[in-house]
Motif scaffolding. Sequence first.
Motif: not given
Length: 305
Positions: A134-158
């Motif tokens: 997520v941080d790599l996308v925000a900083k421009g180090a990668v163009d796109l990321a495939v990520v996951h989160d869980w029903d009890v632990a959402p992954l915030p996007a900046p």
Amino acid sequence: MLDLQRLRALHAVSVHGTVGAAAAALGYTPSAVSQQIAKLERETRTTLLEREGRGVRLTDEAQQLAAAAQELMTIVERAETDLEKRRGVPAGRLTVAAFPTAARGLMPGVLADLARRHPALDARLTEVDPHLSVDLVAKGAVDLAVVHDWDVAPLPAPAGVEQAVIGEDLCDLLVPEGHPFAGRKAVRREELGGERWICQPPGRVCHDWLLRTLRAAGHEPEVVHQADENPTLVALVAAGLGVALIPRLGRGPLPAGVVEVALDPMPVRRLYALWRTGAARRPAIAETVRTLQERWSGAAARPPR
């Protein structure tokens, strides 16, 4: 005049923390990255990296240059996006970060589809844990990321990062043959107390999710074995050393000695594609997201048993 590729190398070191990690992300050798930064030091007549233990530390001047490099890369990205949009076809280099099971169970088909349909697109994959990508996308180090989160632990996007849902991956309880749960169709979470658990190390998303899930059901898990790779976790279960909760994506067929049991309610993790808002108009981003969603099917999430 400062060289953009050398600035890009310095920016990669600032994002990834080491020359080796920066080289892996850029697709270079560590020696090539070191040479780029050495040339930048000569051009600027400034010390940019200092030894710190086994790694390196960016000097204050290097931090300023890395921040400027990110601004320049944003401008270049905007120009490339405009050109690609005018052409109307996915083209150029696209760097994609994906967590391990997606890199194994989803991305090979996606990358093959993109290569076949869009020969002008150079899509490149790197394996990264979700909370880092997520941080790599925000900083421009990668163009796109495939990520996951869980029903009890959402992954915030900046801020400045957009997302699209790819699909939902189910998770099963894996137990050794002969375990009391092996003959059951389903097991409730409240019944999981007293088990010896096999899972990923602390700091990994799946480890944190396991702890939260069991504690919410009133149990303090006893983790007896830890490993990074799911095949290792499955092998430990097959040896009768404990039980594990493992998602289906990228898991592969279960070996002899391991029984899959449904958990009630079934744990679910959501898969997302993330990209920077400034790159949203780029055809390569739109086509990659579409291909990810297209490739996501029952077969991707439900391996043969």
